[in-house]
Scaffold this motif. Structure first.
Motif, PDB file in Angstrom:
ATOM      1  N   SER A 290       7.853  -5.256 -16.747  1.00  0.00           N
ATOM      2  CA  SER A 290       8.024  -6.281 -17.649  1.00  0.00           C
ATOM      3  C   SER A 290       8.378  -7.481 -16.914  1.00  0.00           C
ATOM      4  N   GLY A 291       7.868  -8.504 -17.435  1.00  0.00           N
ATOM      5  CA  GLY A 291       8.348  -9.929 -16.680  1.00  0.00           C
ATOM      6  C   GLY A 291       8.298 -10.405 -15.257  1.00  0.00           C
ATOM      7  N   ARG A 292       7.618  -9.535 -14.567  1.00  0.00           N
ATOM      8  CA  ARG A 292       7.494  -9.560 -13.122  1.00  0.00           C
ATOM      9  C   ARG A 292       6.157 -10.538 -12.763  1.00  0.00           C
ATOM     10  N   GLN A 293       6.283 -11.201 -11.743  1.00  0.00           N
ATOM     11  CA  GLN A 293       5.093 -11.936 -11.282  1.00  0.00           C
ATOM     12  C   GLN A 293       4.604 -11.583  -9.885  1.00  0.00           C
ATOM     13  N   TRP A 294       3.870 -12.512  -9.235  1.00  0.00           N
ATOM     14  CA  TRP A 294       3.080 -12.082  -8.126  1.00  0.00           C
ATOM     15  C   TRP A 294       3.938 -11.935  -6.925  1.00  0.00           C
ATOM     16  N   ASN A 295       5.174 -12.550  -6.798  1.00  0.00           N
ATOM     17  CA  ASN A 295       6.122 -12.261  -5.936  1.00  0.00           C
ATOM     18  C   ASN A 295       6.655 -10.581  -5.995  1.00  0.00           C
ATOM     19  N   ASP A 296       6.676 -10.040  -6.953  1.00  0.00           N
ATOM     20  CA  ASP A 296       7.089  -8.673  -6.993  1.00  0.00           C
ATOM     21  C   ASP A 296       5.848  -7.797  -6.507  1.00  0.00           C
ATOM     22  N   ILE A 297       4.696  -8.018  -6.487  1.00  0.00           N
ATOM     23  CA  ILE A 297       3.625  -7.181  -5.923  1.00  0.00           C
ATOM     24  C   ILE A 297       4.071  -6.393  -4.867  1.00  0.00           C
ATOM     25  N   PRO A 298       4.453  -7.067  -3.831  1.00  0.00           N
ATOM     26  CA  PRO A 298       4.786  -6.410  -2.559  1.00  0.00           C
ATOM     27  C   PRO A 298       5.727  -5.311  -2.800  1.00  0.00           C
ATOM     28  N   ASN A 299       6.833  -5.401  -3.749  1.00  0.00           N
ATOM     29  CA  ASN A 299       7.916  -4.433  -3.880  1.00  0.00           C
ATOM     30  C   ASN A 299       7.311  -3.311  -4.665  1.00  0.00           C
ATOM     31  N   GLN A 300       6.328  -3.519  -5.670  1.00  0.00           N
ATOM     32  CA  GLN A 300       5.713  -2.633  -6.136  1.00  0.00           C
ATOM     33  C   GLN A 300       4.825  -1.714  -5.249  1.00  0.00           C
ATOM     34  N   ALA A 301       4.277  -2.281  -4.474  1.00  0.00           N
ATOM     35  CA  ALA A 301       3.397  -1.701  -3.486  1.00  0.00           C
ATOM     36  C   ALA A 301       4.241  -0.660  -2.597  1.00  0.00           C
ATOM     37  N   ASP A 302       5.418  -1.361  -2.180  1.00  0.00           N
ATOM     38  CA  ASP A 302       6.082  -0.490  -1.278  1.00  0.00           C
ATOM     39  C   ASP A 302       6.772   0.808  -1.773  1.00  0.00           C
ATOM     40  N   LYS A 303       7.075   0.514  -3.267  1.00  0.00           N
ATOM     41  CA  LYS A 303       7.605   1.832  -4.185  1.00  0.00           C
ATOM     42  C   LYS A 303       6.426   2.775  -4.033  1.00  0.00           C
ATOM     43  N   LEU A 304       5.201   2.203  -4.498  1.00  0.00           N
ATOM     44  CA  LEU A 304       4.134   3.180  -4.487  1.00  0.00           C
ATOM     45  C   LEU A 304       3.826   4.089  -3.195  1.00  0.00           C
ATOM     46  N   HIS A 305       4.044   3.219  -1.896  1.00  0.00           N
ATOM     47  CA  HIS A 305       4.078   4.100  -0.808  1.00  0.00           C
ATOM     48  C   HIS A 305       5.115   5.062  -0.385  1.00  0.00           C
ATOM     49  N   GLN A 306       6.339   4.537  -0.819  1.00  0.00           N
ATOM     50  CA  GLN A 306       7.375   5.364  -0.624  1.00  0.00           C
ATOM     51  C   GLN A 306       7.254   6.764  -1.369  1.00  0.00           C
ATOM     52  N   GLU A 307       6.745   6.755  -2.594  1.00  0.00           N
ATOM     53  CA  GLU A 307       6.495   7.874  -3.338  1.00  0.00           C
ATOM     54  C   GLU A 307       5.313   8.580  -3.304  1.00  0.00           C
ATOM     55  N   HIS A 308       4.260   8.016  -2.894  1.00  0.00           N
ATOM     56  CA  HIS A 308       2.947   8.823  -2.791  1.00  0.00           C
ATOM     57  C   HIS A 308       2.222   8.471  -1.384  1.00  0.00           C
ATOM     58  N   GLY A 309       2.896   7.876  -0.652  1.00  0.00           N
ATOM     59  CA  GLY A 309       2.496   7.554   0.774  1.00  0.00           C
ATOM     60  C   GLY A 309       0.973   7.032   0.700  1.00  0.00           C
ATOM     61  N   ASP A 310       0.144   7.759   1.386  1.00  0.00           N
ATOM     62  CA  ASP A 310      -1.454   7.525   1.576  1.00  0.00           C
ATOM     63  C   ASP A 310      -2.225   8.165   0.430  1.00  0.00           C
ATOM     64  N   ASP A 311      -1.436   9.111  -0.446  1.00  0.00           N
ATOM     65  CA  ASP A 311      -2.288   9.920  -1.400  1.00  0.00           C
ATOM     66  C   ASP A 311      -2.506   9.006  -2.721  1.00  0.00           C
ATOM     67  N   VAL A 312      -3.376   8.136  -2.538  1.00  0.00           N
ATOM     68  CA  VAL A 312      -3.946   7.214  -3.517  1.00  0.00           C
ATOM     69  C   VAL A 312      -5.023   6.548  -3.157  1.00  0.00           C
ATOM     70  N   ASP A 313      -6.001   6.539  -4.310  1.00  0.00           N
ATOM     71  CA  ASP A 313      -7.466   6.301  -3.832  1.00  0.00           C
ATOM     72  C   ASP A 313      -7.670   4.698  -4.000  1.00  0.00           C
ATOM     73  N   ALA A 314      -7.093   4.274  -5.063  1.00  0.00           N
ATOM     74  CA  ALA A 314      -7.451   2.764  -5.273  1.00  0.00           C
ATOM     75  C   ALA A 314      -6.134   2.125  -6.050  1.00  0.00           C
ATOM     76  N   ILE A 315      -6.143   0.707  -5.865  1.00  0.00           N
ATOM     77  CA  ILE A 315      -4.895  -0.011  -6.274  1.00  0.00           C
ATOM     78  C   ILE A 315      -5.651  -1.139  -7.269  1.00  0.00           C
ATOM     79  N   ILE A 316      -5.134  -1.210  -8.365  1.00  0.00           N
ATOM     80  CA  ILE A 316      -5.631  -2.381  -9.415  1.00  0.00           C
ATOM     81  C   ILE A 316      -4.416  -3.168  -9.788  1.00  0.00           C
ATOM     82  N   ILE A 317      -4.556  -4.474  -9.554  1.00  0.00           N
ATOM     83  CA  ILE A 317      -3.511  -5.343  -9.696  1.00  0.00           C
ATOM     84  C   ILE A 317      -3.817  -6.451 -10.775  1.00  0.00           C
TER      85      ILE A 317
END
Length: 270
Positions: free
Chosen positions: A70-97
């Motif tokens: 909640s409240g986040r803007q486009w400057n937070d998308i890299p942080n969210q992507a990093d957290k995704l990578h930390q928790e799931h690595g390459d085990d994801v098929d697609a990313i919706i922004i």
């Protein structure tokens, strides 16, 4: 003549062997999909009990990895992507922004996509020997100070982090009034933000980003049908008097139905 025609058609129908039935498997069946964005994606947002990605989970058998906050803007998308990578690595098929409405409300300047300068580069044509020539060139602006700079920075990061994955952008929805208290009052999209921009500029920029970064864009702003500037459409939003910004369950279902058919036209994996 008419009877003979129908006799021929009936005979042909009997002569054609039966076509075996096949089970249709759509390209998103059983896939793992990450969702990055803001409050409309955030599972903790109280505007609705079930979000659009929850409906897609049921209808398309998608496993959701949800990182919208909640409240986040486009400057937070890299942080969210990093957290995704930390928790799931390459085990994801697609990313919706799905992001951008808070950038508008926070009056982040739209800015430019590129800087331009004259540089020297080797080039040749018509069988001539290559020579050093001076030409104008452009470089993407990577900066958190502007909306387009943020999108450039984020997509550059996500595409490097996940070069083989499907990445899909969603444009922001139309904005109705939001005023839960006296310290947080957001006018409808009929008003410009403090930068003198209407929300249209932020929607249009995301459409342009699809071409600039080679990612598909699903224009939810147009295709969802949600239009909170009309009283008749407030049935799709959390609170008709104070929250015409966050869709309720009915609104999320309508969003999901639109996204359902749009996603079926795209590959989930490569």
């Amino acid at each position: 003549m008419t009877k003979r025609f129908f006799f021929i058609i009936a005979f042909m129908a009997l002569a054609i062997p039966a076509i075996p039935q096949t089970v249709f498997t759509h390209p998103w069946q059983g896939k793992k999909v990450a969702y990055l964005g803001d409050s409309i994606t955030d599972p903790r947002n109280s505007g609705s009990k079930k979000k659009y990605w929850g409906f897609l989970q049921d209808w398309l058998d998608i496993t959701p990895f949800v990182y919208g906050i909640s409240g986040r803007q486009w400057n937070d998308i890299p942080n969210q992507a990093d957290k995704l990578h930390q928790e799931h690595g390459d085990d994801v098929d697609a990313i919706i922004i799905f992001c951008g409405t808070n950038d508008f409300n926070s009056s982040v300047p739209v800015g430019e996509w590129y800087t331009e300068s004259y540089e020297q580069v080797y080039a040749a044509r018509g069988g001539q020997v290559k020579s050093l020539q001076t030409r104008k060139m452009r470089k993407p602006i990577m900066a958190d100070s502007t909306y387009r700079g943020r999108i450039n920075k984020a997509l550059n990061h996500v595409k490097k982090l996940y070069p083989t994955k499907q990445i899909v952008l969603l444009t922001p929805l139309h904005r109705g009034y939001f005023g839960p208290n006296d310290k947080n009052v957001q006018p409808t999209e009929a008003y410009q933000n403090k930068c003198g921009e209407y929300v249209d500029a932020y929607v249009q920029s995301l459409k342009e980003a699809g071409n600039l970064w080679a990612v598909p864009v699903i224009d939810w702003n147009a295709t969802s049908g949600l239009y909170p500037l009309l009283d008749e459409h407030l049935q799709y939003f959390a609170k008709p008097d104070t929250d015409q910004l966050h869709p309720n369950d009915k609104g999320h279902e309508r969003m999901a139905r639109t996204l359902f058919y749009q996603l079926l036209s795209l590959p989930a994996t490569f």
